[in-house]
Motif scaffolding. Sequence first.
Motif, mmCIF file in Angstrom:
data_model
loop_
_atom_site.group_PDB
_atom_site.id
_atom_site.type_symbol
_atom_site.label_atom_id
_atom_site.label_comp_id
_atom_site.label_asym_id
_atom_site.label_seq_id
_atom_site.Cartn_x
_atom_site.Cartn_y
_atom_site.Cartn_z
ATOM 1 N N TYR A 1 -15.768 -7.921 5.023
ATOM 2 C CA TYR A 1 -15.016 -7.672 5.958
ATOM 3 C C TYR A 1 -14.430 -6.341 6.256
ATOM 4 N N LEU B 1 3.741 0.832 2.888
ATOM 5 C CA LEU B 1 3.431 -0.127 3.703
ATOM 6 C C LEU B 1 3.159 -1.725 2.990
ATOM 7 N N SER C 1 -5.470 -11.932 0.704
ATOM 8 C CA SER C 1 -5.829 -10.888 1.632
ATOM 9 C C SER C 1 -7.232 -10.399 1.596
ATOM 10 N N SER C 2 -7.950 -10.726 0.798
ATOM 11 C CA SER C 2 -9.342 -10.395 0.744
ATOM 12 C C SER C 2 -10.205 -11.052 1.878
ATOM 13 N N GLY C 3 -10.652 -10.391 2.697
ATOM 14 C CA GLY C 3 -11.378 -11.059 3.820
ATOM 15 C C GLY C 3 -10.654 -11.525 4.829
ATOM 16 N N ASN C 4 -9.265 -11.767 4.595
ATOM 17 C CA ASN C 4 -8.508 -12.311 5.785
ATOM 18 C C ASN C 4 -7.717 -11.106 6.541
ATOM 19 N N THR C 5 -7.578 -11.554 7.881
ATOM 20 C CA THR C 5 -6.936 -10.654 8.758
ATOM 21 C C THR C 5 -5.515 -10.192 8.203
ATOM 22 N N ILE C 6 -5.188 -8.820 7.973
ATOM 23 C CA ILE C 6 -4.158 -8.346 7.473
ATOM 24 C C ILE C 6 -3.240 -7.445 8.450
ATOM 25 N N TYR C 7 -1.894 -7.872 8.483
ATOM 26 C CA TYR C 7 -1.154 -7.256 9.616
ATOM 27 C C TYR C 7 -0.126 -6.221 8.777
ATOM 28 N N PHE C 8 0.065 -4.990 9.163
ATOM 29 C CA PHE C 8 1.112 -4.163 8.443
ATOM 30 C C PHE C 8 2.352 -4.042 9.134
ATOM 31 N N GLY C 9 3.224 -3.926 8.306
ATOM 32 C CA GLY C 9 4.697 -3.447 8.943
ATOM 33 C C GLY C 9 4.727 -1.923 8.988
ATOM 34 N N ASN D 1 -3.980 -9.536 -7.425
ATOM 35 C CA ASN D 1 -4.547 -8.242 -7.637
ATOM 36 C C ASN D 1 -3.690 -7.025 -7.720
ATOM 37 N N LYS D 2 -4.206 -6.008 -8.557
ATOM 38 C CA LYS D 2 -3.392 -4.901 -8.603
ATOM 39 C C LYS D 2 -4.536 -3.713 -8.618
ATOM 40 N N ARG E 1 -16.616 -9.449 10.697
ATOM 41 C CA ARG E 1 -17.287 -9.964 9.270
ATOM 42 C C ARG E 1 -18.732 -9.850 9.281
ATOM 43 N N PHE F 1 -4.340 0.998 -2.221
ATOM 44 C CA PHE F 1 -3.862 -0.494 -2.661
ATOM 45 C C PHE F 1 -3.049 -0.474 -3.895
ATOM 46 N N SER G 1 -13.343 -4.630 2.676
ATOM 47 C CA SER G 1 -12.756 -5.542 1.532
ATOM 48 C C SER G 1 -13.900 -6.681 1.294
ATOM 49 N N ILE G 2 -13.819 -7.177 0.119
ATOM 50 C CA ILE G 2 -14.811 -8.414 -0.379
ATOM 51 C C ILE G 2 -14.139 -9.662 -0.155
ATOM 52 N N GLY G 3 -14.668 -10.431 0.591
ATOM 53 C CA GLY G 3 -14.360 -11.887 0.933
ATOM 54 C C GLY G 3 -13.524 -12.583 -0.204
ATOM 55 N N PRO H 1 0.159 0.984 10.536
ATOM 56 C CA PRO H 1 -1.206 0.561 10.896
ATOM 57 C C PRO H 1 -1.188 -0.675 11.818
ATOM 58 N N LEU I 1 -4.418 5.797 2.232
ATOM 59 C CA LEU I 1 -3.812 4.625 2.113
ATOM 60 C C LEU I 1 -4.521 3.977 0.662
ATOM 61 N N TYR J 1 -7.949 0.001 12.213
ATOM 62 C CA TYR J 1 -6.642 0.280 12.199
ATOM 63 C C TYR J 1 -6.399 1.376 13.071
ATOM 64 N N TYR K 1 0.752 -1.270 -0.082
ATOM 65 C CA TYR K 1 0.054 0.016 -0.085
ATOM 66 C C TYR K 1 0.891 1.283 0.029
#
Lengths: 114, 115
Positions: free
Chosen positions: B32, A90, A98-106, A56-57, B51, A45, B93-95, B44, A43, B36, A35
């Motif tokens: 979802y 980032l 990543s879509s729909g899943n927990t995302i952790y940033f640096g 994805n882009k 969800r 993507f 976001s979309i799942g 973040p 922010l 942050y 990001y």
Amino acid sequence: KAGVTQTPRYLIKTRGQQVTLSCSPISGHRSVSWYQQTPGQGLQFLFEYFSETQRNKGNFPGRFSGRQFSNSRSEMNVSTLELGDSALYLCASSLARSSGNTIYFGEGSWLTVV
Amino acid sequence: GENVEQHPSTLSVQEGDSAVIKCTYSDSASNYFPWYKQELGKGPQLIIDIRSNVGEKKDQRIAVTLNKTAKHFSLHITETQPEDSAVYFCAASIGAGGGADGLTFGKGTHLIIQP
């Protein structure tokens, strides 16, 4: 458990140069996203990599590219730098796509283009 | 694509009071919704997520509510403390299986806790 690690943290480049940023995801995470954060645009993507393939882009020019290695580490590259590329870049990781899943940033890589 | 609106842009509250940040999203396929917290000079940090099969989620002083019909979700922080001062971002976001845009973020809310 180590978090998402980005290097370098700070860098200054000149217009027209190119830059490569590196990201090591959380151990076991296979998805890496990038990001761009700026005061004006917030922010945004850039792209997502999973299993060494770009999945994805976002809406960025072709000067922005990336890749992912077999160990899930990722790099992004920006060629022909412009002043407007100055931003915090980032990296984020997640276990699966990543879509729909927990995302952790640096902590990000601060890029200044002069 | 998805569009996320976040309000207010700045929120100042007295220490000990509650803070509420609101977001709306445009794409009904989004399912979802993470929040942050970003402190100065840092990336973040995920503080809570929800969800679309859940209407509310709590974690100690933090709660998030989701109204799918109205397409809005909110962050509630109770008993605010000085360390809560930061910029908060909502996202949608979309799942899995959809969504070309990763996380779409709101513009952020600068939360200021007054002593």
